[in-house]
Scaffold this motif. Structure first.
Motif, mmCIF file in Angstrom:
data_model
loop_
_atom_site.group_PDB
_atom_site.id
_atom_site.type_symbol
_atom_site.label_atom_id
_atom_site.label_comp_id
_atom_site.label_asym_id
_atom_site.label_seq_id
_atom_site.Cartn_x
_atom_site.Cartn_y
_atom_site.Cartn_z
ATOM 1 N N LEU A 109 0.804 -1.224 0.000
ATOM 2 C CA LEU A 109 0.000 0.000 0.000
ATOM 3 C C LEU A 109 0.840 1.279 0.000
ATOM 4 C CD1 LEU A 109 -2.812 1.263 0.043
ATOM 5 C CD2 LEU A 109 -2.736 1.156 2.540
ATOM 6 N N PRO A 110 1.886 1.407 0.839
ATOM 7 C CA PRO A 110 2.673 2.651 0.802
ATOM 8 C C PRO A 110 3.243 2.944 -0.586
ATOM 9 C CG PRO A 110 3.210 1.393 2.760
ATOM 10 C CD PRO A 110 2.359 0.498 1.916
ATOM 11 N N GLU A 111 3.696 1.912 -1.273
ATOM 12 C CA GLU A 111 4.240 2.095 -2.617
ATOM 13 C C GLU A 111 3.144 2.524 -3.588
ATOM 14 O OE1 GLU A 111 6.536 -0.508 -6.104
ATOM 15 O OE2 GLU A 111 6.156 -1.394 -4.133
ATOM 16 N N TYR A 112 1.969 1.909 -3.457
ATOM 17 C CA TYR A 112 0.840 2.267 -4.318
ATOM 18 C C TYR A 112 0.431 3.717 -4.086
ATOM 19 C CZ TYR A 112 -3.700 1.984 -6.651
ATOM 20 O OH TYR A 112 -4.776 2.203 -7.496
ATOM 21 N N ILE A 113 0.348 4.119 -2.815
ATOM 22 C CA ILE A 113 -0.031 5.500 -2.491
ATOM 23 C C ILE A 113 0.974 6.489 -3.079
ATOM 24 C CG2 ILE A 113 -0.258 7.160 -0.594
ATOM 25 C CD1 ILE A 113 -1.556 4.946 1.057
ATOM 26 N N ARG A 114 2.274 6.201 -2.923
ATOM 27 C CA ARG A 114 3.294 7.098 -3.479
ATOM 28 C C ARG A 114 3.153 7.212 -4.994
ATOM 29 N NH1 ARG A 114 6.591 4.704 0.478
ATOM 30 N NH2 ARG A 114 7.351 3.151 -1.020
ATOM 31 N N GLY A 115 2.896 6.093 -5.654
ATOM 32 C CA GLY A 115 2.721 6.122 -7.098
ATOM 33 C C GLY A 115 1.547 6.983 -7.512
ATOM 34 N N CYS A 116 0.430 6.851 -6.787
ATOM 35 C CA CYS A 116 -0.751 7.664 -7.089
ATOM 36 C C CYS A 116 -0.506 9.133 -6.786
ATOM 37 C CB CYS A 116 -1.953 7.156 -6.289
ATOM 38 S SG CYS A 116 -2.567 5.538 -6.785
ATOM 39 N N GLN A 117 0.188 9.408 -5.685
ATOM 40 C CA GLN A 117 0.513 10.797 -5.336
ATOM 41 C C GLN A 117 1.336 11.444 -6.439
ATOM 42 O OE1 GLN A 117 2.464 10.033 -1.608
ATOM 43 N NE2 GLN A 117 0.654 10.490 -0.375
ATOM 44 N N ASN A 118 2.358 10.747 -6.907
ATOM 45 C CA ASN A 118 3.208 11.283 -7.968
ATOM 46 C C ASN A 118 2.419 11.473 -9.254
ATOM 47 O OD1 ASN A 118 5.443 11.245 -6.277
ATOM 48 N ND2 ASN A 118 6.113 9.228 -6.933
ATOM 49 N N LEU A 150 -16.501 0.043 11.420
ATOM 50 C CA LEU A 150 -16.758 0.618 10.100
ATOM 51 C C LEU A 150 -15.752 0.104 9.078
ATOM 52 C CD1 LEU A 150 -17.539 4.275 11.215
ATOM 53 C CD2 LEU A 150 -19.144 2.730 10.051
ATOM 54 N N CYS A 151 -14.516 -0.046 9.498
ATOM 55 C CA CYS A 151 -13.476 -0.611 8.631
ATOM 56 C C CYS A 151 -13.869 -2.020 8.192
ATOM 57 C CB CYS A 151 -12.137 -0.619 9.366
ATOM 58 S SG CYS A 151 -10.831 -1.537 8.530
ATOM 59 N N GLN A 152 -14.301 -2.851 9.128
ATOM 60 C CA GLN A 152 -14.696 -4.220 8.800
ATOM 61 C C GLN A 152 -15.943 -4.241 7.913
ATOM 62 O OE1 GLN A 152 -12.720 -6.809 9.406
ATOM 63 N NE2 GLN A 152 -11.373 -5.186 10.197
ATOM 64 N N GLN A 153 -16.843 -3.312 8.155
ATOM 65 C CA GLN A 153 -18.040 -3.193 7.324
ATOM 66 C C GLN A 153 -17.655 -2.864 5.880
ATOM 67 O OE1 GLN A 153 -21.047 -0.549 8.964
ATOM 68 N NE2 GLN A 153 -21.702 0.045 6.905
ATOM 69 N N ALA A 154 -16.691 -1.963 5.716
ATOM 70 C CA ALA A 154 -16.220 -1.595 4.376
ATOM 71 C C ALA A 154 -15.607 -2.789 3.664
ATOM 72 C CB ALA A 154 -15.204 -0.457 4.473
ATOM 73 N N ILE A 155 -14.784 -3.526 4.370
ATOM 74 C CA ILE A 155 -14.120 -4.683 3.779
ATOM 75 C C ILE A 155 -15.147 -5.745 3.380
ATOM 76 C CG2 ILE A 155 -12.551 -6.605 4.276
ATOM 77 C CD1 ILE A 155 -10.908 -4.606 5.977
ATOM 78 N N ARG A 156 -16.165 -5.962 4.210
ATOM 79 C CA ARG A 156 -17.215 -6.935 3.868
ATOM 80 C C ARG A 156 -17.976 -6.535 2.614
ATOM 81 N NH1 ARG A 156 -18.044 -6.934 9.508
ATOM 82 N NH2 ARG A 156 -19.822 -5.527 9.276
ATOM 83 N N SER A 157 -18.078 -5.242 2.376
ATOM 84 C CA SER A 157 -18.782 -4.764 1.179
ATOM 85 C C SER A 157 -18.089 -5.190 -0.110
ATOM 86 C CB SER A 157 -18.900 -3.233 1.202
ATOM 87 O OG SER A 157 -19.623 -2.789 2.322
ATOM 88 N N GLN A 179 -7.161 -2.481 1.732
ATOM 89 C CA GLN A 179 -6.068 -1.935 2.538
ATOM 90 C C GLN A 179 -6.318 -0.475 2.894
ATOM 91 O OE1 GLN A 179 -2.638 -2.741 0.081
ATOM 92 N NE2 GLN A 179 -2.387 -4.809 0.880
ATOM 93 N N MET A 180 -6.962 0.258 2.009
ATOM 94 C CA MET A 180 -7.271 1.659 2.288
ATOM 95 C C MET A 180 -8.263 1.796 3.436
ATOM 96 S SD MET A 180 -5.524 3.874 0.614
ATOM 97 C CE MET A 180 -6.527 5.355 0.808
ATOM 98 N N ALA A 181 -9.169 0.835 3.570
ATOM 99 C CA ALA A 181 -10.114 0.865 4.696
ATOM 100 C C ALA A 181 -9.364 0.793 6.019
ATOM 101 C CB ALA A 181 -11.114 -0.285 4.575
ATOM 102 N N GLU A 182 -8.339 -0.034 6.073
ATOM 103 C CA GLU A 182 -7.532 -0.152 7.286
ATOM 104 C C GLU A 182 -6.649 1.074 7.474
ATOM 105 O OE1 GLU A 182 -5.564 -3.851 6.601
ATOM 106 O OE2 GLU A 182 -7.263 -5.047 7.346
ATOM 107 N N TYR A 183 -6.118 1.589 6.371
ATOM 108 C CA TYR A 183 -5.250 2.779 6.441
ATOM 109 C C TYR A 183 -6.000 3.971 7.036
ATOM 110 C CZ TYR A 183 -2.794 6.917 4.669
ATOM 111 O OH TYR A 183 -2.182 8.151 4.559
ATOM 112 N N VAL A 184 -7.249 4.114 6.651
ATOM 113 C CA VAL A 184 -8.064 5.258 7.082
ATOM 114 C C VAL A 184 -8.146 5.341 8.601
ATOM 115 C CG1 VAL A 184 -10.468 6.012 7.232
ATOM 116 C CG2 VAL A 184 -9.421 5.658 5.003
ATOM 117 N N ILE A 185 -8.245 4.191 9.271
ATOM 118 C CA ILE A 185 -8.391 4.229 10.739
ATOM 119 C C ILE A 185 -7.068 4.023 11.471
ATOM 120 C CG2 ILE A 185 -10.765 3.433 10.590
ATOM 121 C CD1 ILE A 185 -9.720 0.711 11.756
#
Length: 295
Positions: free
Chosen positions: A3-12, A265-272, A285-291
């Motif tokens: 995830l950190p690598e993915y986020i950096r790629g999107c940021q750039n 809420l994180c678990q609810q998002a992942i179940r969706s 992974q973003m659901a977990e990152y958020v909290i």
């Protein structure tokens, strides 16, 4: 990809796109374009563009068609922060560890910079530099407009201002934040899926459920950080909501229960996302990152 690598790629990626759309000079007002750039390139985490790209990929799309949506949601987010910090709103001096726009420039310039960033978002979505089909452009414009206006972010901000010093129930607080914070996060996910040109009705319904859950989790975590993080790490004044007597999840539920609520809420998002395959791993992974974020 981690995830950190993915986020950096999107940021750039989104930063390069934003640089193409933001004016670098002006014959009309150099001060205005400088304030616009200052407000966009001031260290934002780019969570909303990351969600745009990840949602597009979750339904089988690519990042390139999602570029206009990623830029547009970040421009709207930047404008909202500029206006949110104004003396008439939260009257904040710091944003991401730097002077807020009205402090770095002046109040009138900050208002105009916010206005200009807002309209630039829609200019980006309709730009012919991107090859999105016109029906998809129209869907994206409508989605962002609804998320930004009276039925979305602006409506939520009005509710927030009107609730200062007033006790709210958890249901009322949730309604407020589903508009103020959640609407643009939901739009980020939906716009990413729409930009792919591949999303169908049922997967989109699941993505909306996911986005609603992480949008609320994001705000709960913000409320937690307002009382647990220091000003330097937070990048804005710690305890600002408490000082303004704003209703928060921590003041309503207590710190322990607020943390438990964010986790649920994180678990609810992942179940969706159960019906999605590995293409949705970043969204999970973003659901977990958020909290778990610290600022």
């Amino acid at each position: 990809m981690a995830l950190p690598e993915y986020i950096r790629g999107c940021q750039n990626r989104v930063d390069e796109q934003l640089k193409r759309h933001l004016p670098d000079t002006s014959q009309v007002s150099e001060r205005l374009v400088t304030a616009m750039s200052y407000s966009v390139f001031n260290g934002g985490k780019r969570i909303r563009p990351v969600l745009v790209y990840a949602a597009s990929e979750a339904v089988g799309g690519k990042q390139a068609p999602a570029d206009p949506a990623a830029c547009a949601v970040e421009l709207i987010h930047a404008y909202s922060l500029v206006h949110d910090d104004l003396p008439a709103m939260d009257d904040d001096d710091l944003r991401r560890g730097k002077p807020t726009c009205h402090k770095a420039f002046d109040e009138a310039t900050a208002i105009l910079a916010g206005d200009a960033l807002q309209t630039l978002a829609f200019e980006v979505l309709t730009s012919k530099h991107h090859e999105l089909p016109d029906p998809i452009r129209l869907q994206l414009v409508r989605e962002l407009a609804c998320a930004s206006g009276h039925s979305g972010m602006c409506g939520g901000q009005s509710m927030d201002l009107n609730s200062v010093g007033s006790p709210l129930s958890q249901e009322q607080l949730q309604l407020m934040h589903s508009h103020k914070t959640g609407a643009l996060i939901r739009a980020s996910v939906v716009m990413g899926a729409l930009a792919s040109g591949k999303v169908e009705k049922e997967p989109l319904t699941h993505l909306i459920q996911y986005a609603n859950a992480i949008g609320l989790a994001f705000q709960v975590q913000d409320d937690i950080l307002d009382v647990t993080a220091d000003t330097e790490l937070l990048g804005k004044q710690q305890g600002a909501d408490l000082a303004l007597h704003k209703p928060t999840y921590v003041s309503l539920m207590g710190l322990k229960d607020a943390r438990a609520f964010a986790s649920s809420l994180c678990q609810q998002a992942i179940r969706s996302l159960e019906s999605f395959g590995d293409q949705a791993i970043i969204l999970r992974q973003m659901a977990e990152y958020v909290i778990q974020r610290s600022h």
